[in-house]
Enzyme design. Structure first.
Site, PDB file in Angstrom:
ATOM      1  N   LYS A  79       0.808  -1.236   0.000  1.00  0.00           N
ATOM      2  CA  LYS A  79       0.000   0.000   0.000  1.00  0.00           C
ATOM      3  C   LYS A  79       0.837   1.281   0.000  1.00  0.00           C
ATOM      4  O   LYS A  79       0.456   2.272  -0.618  1.00  0.00           O
ATOM      5  CB  LYS A  79      -0.970   0.000   1.182  1.00  0.00           C
TER       6      LYS A  79
ATOM      7  N   ASP B 240      -9.566   2.751   2.126  1.00  0.00           N
ATOM      8  CA  ASP B 240      -9.574   2.143   3.464  1.00  0.00           C
ATOM      9  C   ASP B 240     -10.065   3.143   4.518  1.00  0.00           C
ATOM     10  O   ASP B 240     -10.869   2.805   5.385  1.00  0.00           O
ATOM     11  CB  ASP B 240      -8.163   1.693   3.863  1.00  0.00           C
TER      12      ASP B 240
HETATM   13  P1  NAP Z   1       0.488  -5.040  10.968  1.00  0.00           P
HETATM   14  O1  NAP Z   1       0.928  -3.892  10.154  1.00  0.00           O
HETATM   15  O2  NAP Z   1       1.341  -6.263  11.068  1.00  0.00           O
HETATM   16  O3  NAP Z   1       0.251  -4.491  12.476  1.00  0.00           O
HETATM   17  C1  NAP Z   1      -0.073  -5.349  13.541  1.00  0.00           C
HETATM   18  C2  NAP Z   1      -0.419  -4.523  14.762  1.00  0.00           C
HETATM   19  O4  NAP Z   1      -0.893  -5.406  15.771  1.00  0.00           O
HETATM   20  C3  NAP Z   1       0.762  -3.749  15.347  1.00  0.00           C
HETATM   21  O5  NAP Z   1       0.279  -2.554  15.889  1.00  0.00           O
HETATM   22  C4  NAP Z   1       1.241  -4.719  16.456  1.00  0.00           C
HETATM   23  O6  NAP Z   1       1.934  -4.042  17.502  1.00  0.00           O
HETATM   24  C5  NAP Z   1      -0.082  -5.217  16.952  1.00  0.00           C
HETATM   25  N1  NAP Z   1      -0.056  -6.503  17.646  1.00  0.00           N
HETATM   26  C6  NAP Z   1       0.255  -7.713  17.114  1.00  0.00           C
HETATM   27  N2  NAP Z   1       0.099  -8.674  18.042  1.00  0.00           N
HETATM   28  C7  NAP Z   1      -0.287  -8.050  19.191  1.00  0.00           C
HETATM   29  C8  NAP Z   1      -0.591  -8.491  20.496  1.00  0.00           C
HETATM   30  N3  NAP Z   1      -0.534  -9.780  20.830  1.00  0.00           N
HETATM   31  N4  NAP Z   1      -0.964  -7.587  21.417  1.00  0.00           N
HETATM   32  C9  NAP Z   1      -1.043  -6.280  21.092  1.00  0.00           C
HETATM   33  N5  NAP Z   1      -0.759  -5.784  19.880  1.00  0.00           N
HETATM   34  C10 NAP Z   1      -0.390  -6.665  18.932  1.00  0.00           C
HETATM   35  O7  NAP Z   1      -0.945  -5.597  10.509  1.00  0.00           O
HETATM   36  P2  NAP Z   1      -2.139  -4.771   9.820  1.00  0.00           P
HETATM   37  O8  NAP Z   1      -2.101  -4.983   8.369  1.00  0.00           O
HETATM   38  O9  NAP Z   1      -2.165  -3.399  10.362  1.00  0.00           O
HETATM   39  O10 NAP Z   1      -3.409  -5.594  10.350  1.00  0.00           O
HETATM   40  C11 NAP Z   1      -3.819  -5.477  11.693  1.00  0.00           C
HETATM   41  C12 NAP Z   1      -5.243  -5.988  11.856  1.00  0.00           C
HETATM   42  O11 NAP Z   1      -6.126  -5.200  11.060  1.00  0.00           O
HETATM   43  C13 NAP Z   1      -5.432  -7.429  11.420  1.00  0.00           C
HETATM   44  O12 NAP Z   1      -6.151  -8.086  12.425  1.00  0.00           O
HETATM   45  C14 NAP Z   1      -6.273  -7.345  10.166  1.00  0.00           C
HETATM   46  O13 NAP Z   1      -7.193  -8.429  10.074  1.00  0.00           O
HETATM   47  C15 NAP Z   1      -7.024  -6.061  10.378  1.00  0.00           C
HETATM   48  N6  NAP Z   1      -7.425  -5.428   9.103  1.00  0.00           N
HETATM   49  C16 NAP Z   1      -8.743  -5.361   8.792  1.00  0.00           C
HETATM   50  C17 NAP Z   1      -9.154  -4.773   7.612  1.00  0.00           C
HETATM   51  C18 NAP Z   1     -10.611  -4.682   7.264  1.00  0.00           C
HETATM   52  O14 NAP Z   1     -10.943  -4.286   6.152  1.00  0.00           O
HETATM   53  N7  NAP Z   1     -11.503  -5.019   8.159  1.00  0.00           N
HETATM   54  C19 NAP Z   1      -8.201  -4.228   6.744  1.00  0.00           C
HETATM   55  C20 NAP Z   1      -6.848  -4.298   7.097  1.00  0.00           C
HETATM   56  C21 NAP Z   1      -6.477  -4.896   8.277  1.00  0.00           C
HETATM   57  P3  NAP Z   1       3.530  -3.791  17.416  1.00  0.00           P
HETATM   58  O15 NAP Z   1       3.704  -2.532  16.615  1.00  0.00           O
HETATM   59  O16 NAP Z   1       3.950  -3.629  18.829  1.00  0.00           O
HETATM   60  O17 NAP Z   1       4.111  -4.990  16.747  1.00  0.00           O
END
Ligand code: NAP
Length: 309
Positions: A87, A123
């Site tokens: 992205k 988004d």
């Molecule tokens: P990402 O860039 O890998 O970010 C992951 C995030 O989760 C980071 O802030 C990380 O913190 C945190 N994290 C991971 N494990 C954790 C834990 N056990 N406790 C607390 N914080 C934790 O992933 P992303 O692409 O942003 O996706 C994140 C979520 O958004 C996913 O669940 C995904 O399904 C959802 N999502 C939904 C949509 C939708 O359309 N509904 C679209 C995109 C994403 P750190 O920085 O400390 O590692």
């Protein structure tokens, strides 16, 4: 149609998709991409609207992205979505980036205008539409806490909340430094006076029970943008003792199972919704960009529900 196509397929698209009718003219690029539910909502929408095109997944690695984008005009593509991890990179590879996508700093939708590629971000506006649809409120009127404000989704959501000029924005991330850095970047976006009493308009707070409890008393909407909750065995993203009945809790996770956070929110008497509507509305808005017409929202919702079941 194959579940997933590759760059090599795209190089020889006429041969790789020979016999496909209607032809594949829309896609999602990702790495990985096999999990993407987007074909499940776009293909029924295209069919319902009588548009002679189909939507497919393309597994494109980061080093393949420039070539893959430049191949789209050759095969008369209408556009493409891009997902993890592309992205941010796409914004620097297209011919023009729409003003809103520039502010968000990421592109998830590309539309073709002749040979030119134009980047958009649906988004951010997608979550605004989702919150309105699920809770009947506008983000701009809310005090919002974003959990996971250091990840890709959390950053985009927090930036959209700031662009909406929401009442209050609290950023929380497991790695606190990332939330602090984002707060610094977003501070100039929150404009004008708000009647808030003693609470600060924009804060990054550590992921610890006492500061979270204090902030949640001054919060209307909690958005979980962490990946905590994707597995059934994960603990709730917030400890149950912190979840209060006045809250709206939106979990961006859209798995078929109810996440532990949503289960705890409902048990506490809070209103709760999962991330399906966010995925739906970013797709609805992309469809509207590609075709300059209303998208069949309920058809797309039914397609997504079937794809996530
Ligand atoms: P990402 O860039 O890998 O970010 C992951 C995030 O989760 C980071 O802030 C990380 O913190 C945190 N994290 C991971 N494990 C954790 C834990 N056990 N406790 C607390 N914080 C934790 O992933 P992303 O692409 O942003 O996706 C994140 C979520 O958004 C996913 O669940 C995904 O399904 C959802 N999502 C939904 C949509 C939708 O359309 N509904 C679209 C995109 C994403 P750190 O920085 O400390 O590692």
């Amino acid at each position: 149609m194959k579940d997933v196509y590759t760059l090599d397929d795209l190089r020889h698209w006429d041969a790789a998709t020979a016999g496909e009718d209607p032809p594949i003219r829309l896609s999602v690029f990702g790495d990985p991409v096999a999990h993407s539910k987007s074909p499940g909502m776009h293909n029924p929408a295209l069919e319902t609207c009588g548009i002679p095109a189909r939507y497919a997944r393309l597994h494109i690695r980061p080093e393949e992205l420039p070539e893959a984008l430049r191949l789209l005009p050759r095969w008369n593509f209408i556009g493409t979505n891009v997902t993890i991890p592309h992205k941010a990179a796409v914004a620097g590879l297209v011919d023009q980036v729409d003003e809103h996508a520039l502010k968000i700093g990421a592109v998830n939708t590309v539309a073709l205008d002749g040979d030119r590629l134009i980047g958009f971000n649906t988004d951010g506006p997608g979550i605004v539409r989702a919150i309105r649809a699920d809770f009947g409120v506008d983000i701009r009127d809310l005090r919002v806490m974003v959990l996971g404000a250091g990840g890709g989704a959390g950053r985009a959501i927090a930036t959209q909340c700031a662009l909406e000029n929401c009442q209050r924005l609290v950023l929380v991330n497991r790695t606190h430094e990332k939330a602090r850095a984002l707060a610094g970047a977003l501070a100039p976006l929150l404009k004008g006076p708000r009647l808030l009493g003693p609470a600060a308009r924009l804060e990054a707070v550590p992921w610890e029970a006492a500061p979270l409890a204090a902030q949640l008393a001054n919060t209307d909407l909690v958005i979980n943008a962490t990946s905590c909750g994707m597995k059934r065995t994960d603990p709730p993203a917030l400890p149950p003792s912190l979840i209060q009945a006045h809250l709206m809790v939106f979990d961006t996770i859209y798995t078929a199972h109810r996440t532990p956070l949503l289960a705890e929110a409902e048990a506490a008497g809070a209103r709760a919704a999962n991330g399906l509507s966010m995925l739906l509305y970013q797709g609805v808005l992309a469809f509207e960009i590609w075709f300059n017409r209303d998208a069949p929202v309920e058809i797309m919702r039914a397609g997504l529900l079937a794809a996530t079941a």
